[in-house]
Design a protein around this motif. Structure first.
Motif, PDB file in Angstrom:
ATOM      1  N   PHE A  85       0.818  -1.212   0.000  1.00 32.56           N
ATOM      2  CA  PHE A  85       0.000   0.000   0.000  1.00 32.56           C
ATOM      3  C   PHE A  85       0.851   1.262   0.000  1.00 32.56           C
ATOM      4  N   VAL A  86       0.292   2.325  -0.593  1.00 34.72           N
ATOM      5  CA  VAL A  86       0.928   3.637  -0.551  1.00 34.72           C
ATOM      6  C   VAL A  86      -0.074   4.649  -0.004  1.00 34.72           C
ATOM      7  N   LYS A  87       0.425   5.558   0.808  1.00 36.38           N
ATOM      8  CA  LYS A  87      -0.425   6.615   1.369  1.00 36.38           C
ATOM      9  C   LYS A  87      -0.733   7.632   0.280  1.00 36.38           C
ATOM     10  N   ILE A  88      -2.003   7.958   0.137  1.00 35.59           N
ATOM     11  CA  ILE A  88      -2.417   8.955  -0.853  1.00 35.59           C
ATOM     12  C   ILE A  88      -2.282  10.344  -0.227  1.00 35.59           C
ATOM     13  N   PRO A  89      -1.438  11.202  -0.786  1.00 39.66           N
ATOM     14  CA  PRO A  89      -1.193  12.526  -0.191  1.00 39.66           C
ATOM     15  C   PRO A  89      -2.465  13.341   0.011  1.00 39.66           C
ATOM     16  N   ASN A  90      -2.527  13.998   1.134  1.00 35.47           N
ATOM     17  CA  ASN A  90      -3.625  14.920   1.482  1.00 35.47           C
ATOM     18  C   ASN A  90      -4.980  14.228   1.601  1.00 35.47           C
ATOM     19  N   GLN A  91      -4.963  12.887   1.723  1.00 35.72           N
ATOM     20  CA  GLN A  91      -6.201  12.137   1.885  1.00 35.72           C
ATOM     21  C   GLN A  91      -6.095  11.224   3.106  1.00 35.72           C
ATOM     22  N   ASN A  92      -7.227  10.692   3.540  1.00 40.47           N
ATOM     23  CA  ASN A  92      -7.223   9.870   4.756  1.00 40.47           C
ATOM     24  C   ASN A  92      -7.261   8.376   4.448  1.00 40.47           C
ATOM     25  N   TYR A  93      -6.641   7.978   3.355  1.00 42.32           N
ATOM     26  CA  TYR A  93      -6.615   6.550   3.024  1.00 42.32           C
ATOM     27  C   TYR A  93      -5.338   6.186   2.276  1.00 42.32           C
ATOM     28  N   SER A  94      -5.020   4.901   2.324  1.00 44.79           N
ATOM     29  CA  SER A  94      -3.914   4.333   1.559  1.00 44.79           C
ATOM     30  C   SER A  94      -4.514   3.378   0.530  1.00 44.79           C
ATOM     31  N   MET A  95      -3.832   3.216  -0.588  1.00 44.13           N
ATOM     32  CA  MET A  95      -4.353   2.365  -1.659  1.00 44.13           C
ATOM     33  C   MET A  95      -3.305   1.340  -2.071  1.00 44.13           C
ATOM     34  N   MET A  96      -3.787   0.157  -2.433  1.00 43.94           N
ATOM     35  CA  MET A  96      -2.888  -0.882  -2.920  1.00 43.94           C
ATOM     36  C   MET A  96      -2.286  -0.449  -4.246  1.00 43.94           C
ATOM     37  N   MET A  97      -0.966  -0.585  -4.383  1.00 42.26           N
ATOM     38  CA  MET A  97      -0.293  -0.073  -5.576  1.00 42.26           C
ATOM     39  C   MET A  97      -0.612  -0.865  -6.835  1.00 42.26           C
TER      40      MET A  97
END
Length: 304
Positions: A85-97
């Motif tokens: 997973f990578v943290k999505i900047p300026n958002q409150n979630y991470s997404m699988m790459m």
């Protein structure tokens, strides 16, 4: 003496005449062959630019290949899927790459619904409900709080509808299902992204038509460059480090279109470039399956 001066003057006149002739000849040749010389110069410059672009693309492909090789190499040693997973900047979630692969699906679900098999291929032929069940099972497997609950329970083993033939469901049952299935986005488990979350992440902080480039061939598999799904993470990632968000397989999202229909984003290997744009979204029945339809997952940043 006079004869000598006369001879020198004659030589000077001949030289001057020759110079005039040379200038005239040069102007003639320039007028005749100048455009050809300019055209050839332009061709050389275009060839140099093309060669430079080829070297740039080759270097990008090398870097992507190295990153993918490292990803696959480390996969055997990674105990948690959360490492992908990578943290999505300026958002409150991470997404699988990457899209969920067949190997990852099988490790959680114990089967593989994909007709064309391959560990690193994205899992496909999964319904939206299958993706929801995967999220909860994976959360339970890793000791996390599941995001989804149905009839006040998050344990998929107790979800009665899984024991029924979904395609026989009446519209009344669908309405009950949609009204009863709840997503707790603050839970620390895995879930499907909303359309808004998916599109924000797909842009990658960039202003491109596709996820990571205006040239779809650089970042995605679609109708013009593939006849089937491809292993994940072969193309260039977008600005957030996410692969294949344009093309390869459509990706289920959480949002409901109406009744039993749920949104999907990203386009696939079987689609024209238009469908792979980061701003496009379409819908399918939550119980439909297709060989170009898969998903990727997210986790809220409130996870602990």
């Amino acid at each position: 003496m006079k004869l000598k001066k006369l001879f020198l003057i004659l030589i000077a006149l001949v030289a001057f005449s020759s110079a005039l002739t040379a200038v005239s000849d040069y102007e003639y040749l320039l007028g005749k062959f100048g455009p050809l010389m300019e055209a050839r110069k332009a061709e050389r410059e275009a060839a140099e630019r093309e060669e430079k672009e080829k070297r740039r693309l080759a270097e990008e492909e090398r870097i992507v290949a190295e990153k993918r090789a490292e990803l696959i190499k480390n996969a055997e040693h990674i105990k948690s899927i959360d490492a992908y997973f990578v943290k999505i900047p300026n958002q409150n979630y991470s997404m699988m790459m990457t899209e969920v692969t067949q190997k990852q699906w099988q490790a959680v679900m114990g089967d593989n619904p994909s007709k064309v098999k391959g560990d690193d291929l994205p899992v496909k032929n999964v319904t939206w409900i299958d993706a929801v069940v995967f999220c909860n099972k994976l959360s339970e497997k890793e000791g996390l709080k599941p995001c989804y609950s149905y009839e006040e329970t998050s344990s998929v083993e107790k979800w009665k509808f899984l024991k029924e033939a979904l395609w026989k469901w009446s519209n009344k049952k669908w309405k009950k299902f949609n009204g009863s299935l709840v997503c707790d986005s603050n839970a620390n488990g895995y879930r499907l992204p909303t359309v808004e979350e998916w599109q924000y992440a797909a842009k990658g902080g960039q202003d491109y038509k596709y996820s990571g480039s205006d040239n779809l061939d650089e970042v995605g598999w679609y109708k013009e460059n593939s006849e089937k799904t491809q292993p994940v993470a072969q193309k260039k990632p977008n600005g957030y480090g996410l692969y294949d968000m344009s093309g390869n397989v459509w990706e289920w999202c959480w949002d409901s279109f109406s009744n039993e229909y749920r949104y999907r984003c990203g386009g696939s290997w079987a689609n024209d470039a238009y469908y792979c744009g980061v701003g496009n979204k379409y819908w399918s029945s939550a119980i439909s399956t297709n060989n170009n339809l898969g998903f990727r997952i997210v986790r809220s940043s409130s996870k602990k």
